[in-house]
Design an enzyme around this catalytic site. Structure first.
Site, PDB file in Angstrom:
ATOM      1  N   ASP A  79      42.484  31.305  40.190  1.00 21.33           N
ATOM      2  CA  ASP A  79      43.602  30.638  39.536  1.00 21.33           C
ATOM      3  C   ASP A  79      43.597  30.953  38.043  1.00 21.33           C
ATOM      4  OD1 ASP A  79      45.874  28.976  39.906  1.00 21.33           O
ATOM      5  OD2 ASP A  79      44.807  27.300  39.015  1.00 21.33           O
TER       6      ASP A  79
ATOM      7  N   SER B 298      49.267  27.907  32.137  1.00 24.56           N
ATOM      8  CA  SER B 298      47.804  27.935  32.071  1.00 24.56           C
ATOM      9  C   SER B 298      47.262  29.332  31.848  1.00 24.56           C
ATOM     10  CB  SER B 298      47.211  27.361  33.362  1.00 24.56           C
ATOM     11  OG  SER B 298      47.440  25.983  33.451  1.00 24.56           O
TER      12      SER B 298
END
Length: 664
Positions: free
Chosen positions: A300, A236
């Site tokens: 994140d 990601s």
């Protein structure tokens, strides 16, 4: 005239192909995008937006007992397109002189790497001699700009005549097409997941759906290739970075090309969409707003890619600091999600240097801080908004809304008070509140929002397909409510909406399961249990029904479910049924392994009456992994046509930049 143009393009293509080299084969490498002993970052085939800022680094490597030659040079020239132009046009010039950027002092350091799988696993098992030593000499140029569009050749000369050459393409700045852009990311979401989510949530008659998902109704559909800089499968961090910078990167990296130094914050940076938007010229509308919404930690990978620069996505405490204290920090107007433990130093806190970042964001940057759903929904102001609702990742939709008893298991309150976070907002509530704040602060200038349904991915990893699909449906419902909000506030014609994923999982559905028949057999009767899976003509419709029309199945614990799975998974058991008591844990650490590294085996507690499925990858992996699939992108609004067809993930940045008029 046509012949002249064709000759120019052919000559340019020939010049580029003479420089470009194929990616080296193999699983292990000394340094991503550096197949030789001379490294240039940005590497060959990099693409830039005219006027965007970026760093340049070169490295000279020498292995084992050799020492790097510190006598090297970097030059640049603009390719004109024909042999005649190249002959009579500008010659290659010293990079420092051309860029007018003084390089940093030459640096040196050492690092190690593993040349192949045999060396890697020997090293993992404790053999320190399996690694290869590398000695490095390096120079960096910071804050470089190329304002003139075109094709450039960069040449590093080193080791008495060796060369590393790179072709850089600089794209022109385009006229602004939209005031606002919303980038929805269903982390890990694939076409197969969307198909499954549609199947369990929408009514159908005679095999035809009578109602469709909101993303189904977008007028433009494309596909995105997701490879990273140096591997087939992306994570990601670098995939989200591609969307925010227009550059490829390596696993774990945010807004940088990873170099080989020890420092995770000195790697060559690329300017982000949010940074470009903050310094957008007045002629193109002036500095715009930035919103970040996620159901993960706000530090994140995907949300951090909007505002952070680091080689290591796990530097979450420093990432929190970068938002307000970094060099030319983004200081987003809206930040909503989880990750509270990195904002404080109370029980469970991990903030940088013990700093109270709730106070720092409030006092230094004027943020209104909220920590639960009620405070979020009651906020009516126009100050920048920081909402953090969980100590780590927010709980998934399934547990926030259906199996609420699962919220009481841990002290998850974002403020560190030792309580459970029982009052978390849903994704649609965060997005709509974020839009309110952005509209109040930047209606005239426009804005960019990234909104992420993070746990589509986070639940696919532990093979908890029901929770993953529920979060996908939450994303789809949020998209529908967002479109209604934009229309109600007369912003629909000025706003481009994009819906995509940063990478894929290999999830798919191959039939349906009669769980009543499955459960009628003993644990040892696995062959009979497998007979409950119906394929082809026996793959009857599942039992999910959405009678109240809220976009979600009314009951998740049903008789007829989906026979689903992924290609890359650890050893586990599968019973094709909802995990009522919380997120699935498919594998646990083996207590009998002789290896020095962790080895995982089937969790005896999870799905104890399921069928056994042997691992399809290294036993060092605890959960399922990402896959190679292209991911879909849906587009609606001004500039939507740009996103049709097959495209690389780096192209998304350039198209968003074009729509928002970013660049010089």
């Amino acid at each position: 005239m046509v012949k002249a143009v064709s000759f120019t393009l052919l000559s340019l293509a020939t010049a580029i192909s003479a420089v470009a080299a194929l990616d080296p084969v193999g699983q292990f490498k000394r340094l991503g995008a550096c197949p030789t002993l001379g490294c240039v970052f940005p590497p060959d085939n990099a693409e830039f937006l005219a006027g965007a800022h970026f760093d340049v680094r070169v490295e000279i490597h020498a292995e084992n007992d050799a020492k790097p030659n510190t006598d090297y040079s970097l030059t640049i020239e603009k390719l004109k397109g024909t042999h005649k132009d190249n002959k009579n046009g500008p010659k290659a010039v010293d990079f420092s002189k051309w860029s007018k950027v003084k390089p940093n002092a030459q640096e040196s350091w050492d690092f190690t790497y593993n040349k192949d799988a045999a060396a890697y696993w020997k090293f993992m098992d404790g053999d320190k001699n399996a690694s290869t030593n590398v000695h490095v000499a390096s120079t960096a140029w910071r804050h470089v700009q190329i304002n003139e569009p075109g094709t450039y050749k960069v040449v590093l000369k080193y080791n008495n005549g060796k060369k590393t050459e790179a072709i850089w393409t600089v794209n022109p700045v385009q006229k602004r097409k939209a005031k606002n852009v919303i980038l929805f990311i269903g982390d890990g979401m694939t076409t197969a997941m969307i198909t499954a989510a549609r199947l369990i949530s929408k009514p159908h008659t005679s095999g035809k759906y009578t109602k469709h998902m909101h993303m189904d109704q977008f007028p433009v559909l494309g596909h995105i290739m997701t490879h990273s800089l140096d591997s087939l499968i992306t994570d990601s961090a670098n995939s989200a970075s591609a969307y925010n910078t227009g550059h490829k990167s390596s696993a774990g990296a945010l807004g940088v090309y990873p170099d080989s130094s020890i420092n995770p914050f000195d790697d060559p940076k690329q300017e982000l969409i949010a940074e470009l938007l903050r310094r957008r010229s007045k002629k193109n509308g002036g500095a715009g707003g930035v919103g970040i919404v996620t159901t993960a930690e706000v530090q994140d990978a995907t949300p951090a890619a909007v505002y952070a620069h680091t080689r290591n996505r796990d530097e979450k405490a420093t990432i929190v600091d970068q938002m307000i204290h970094g060099a030319n920090p983004v200081v987003a107007d809206v930040i909503l999600g989880g990750g509270g433990k990195y904002f404080h130093s109370k029980t469970g806190g991990k903030s940088l240097n013990g700093t109270d970042y709730y106070a720092a964001y409030s006092k230094e940057r004027g943020y209104k801080v909220v920590n639960d759903r009620d405070a979020l929904l009651n906020y009516k102001g126009k100050d920048p908004l920081l909402g953090v609702f969980h100590s780590t990742h927010m709980d998934v939709w399934m547990d926030r809304n259906v199996y609420k008893q699962n919220l009481k298991k841990n002290p998850t309150d974002p403020t560190g008070n030792g309580q459970s976070a029982l009052n978390q907002p849903n994704l649609d509530e965060m997005v709509l509140k974020g839009l309110e704040v952005l509209d109040k602060r930047h209606r005239k200038e426009g804005w960019f929002m990234m909104a992420e349904a993070a746990s589509v991915d986070k639940m696919m990893h532990p093979l908890d397909y029901d929770r993953a699909l529920a979060d996908l449906l939450e994303l789809d419902n949020t998209i529908g409510k967002t479109k209604e909000w934009l229309k109600r506030n007369k912003l629909d014609k000025d706003t481009l909406i994009l819906v995509t994923a940063d990478h894929a999982h290999s999830f798919d559905v191959y039939g349906s399961v009669d769980t009543q028949y499955f459960n009628s057999f003993s644990d040892s009767e696995e062959e009979e249990k497998k007979n409950s899976v119906g394929t082809y003509e026996n793959s009857g419709w599942p039992s999910y029904v959405d009678a109240n029309g809220d976009g979600f199945p009314d009951n998740w614990d049903v008789r007829y479910t989906l026979a689903a799975g992924t290609a890359g998974f650890p050893s586990h058991r599968e019973d094709f049924q909802i995990n009522i008591n919380g997120t699935r844990v498919p594998a646990v650490i083996s207590t009998t392994s002789h290896h020095h590294y962790e080895v995982y085996e089937t969790n005896p507690v999870s799905d104890p009456h399921g069928i056994n499925k042997g691992a399809t990858m290294s036993a060092h992996e605890q959960v399922g992994v990402h896959s190679l699939q292209d991911v879909p992108i849906f587009a609606s609004g001004p500039g939507a046509n740009l996103f049709a067809g097959i495209q690389d993930n780096t192209e998304i940045f350039h198209k968003i930049a074009e729509v928002l008029g970013l660049g010089n």
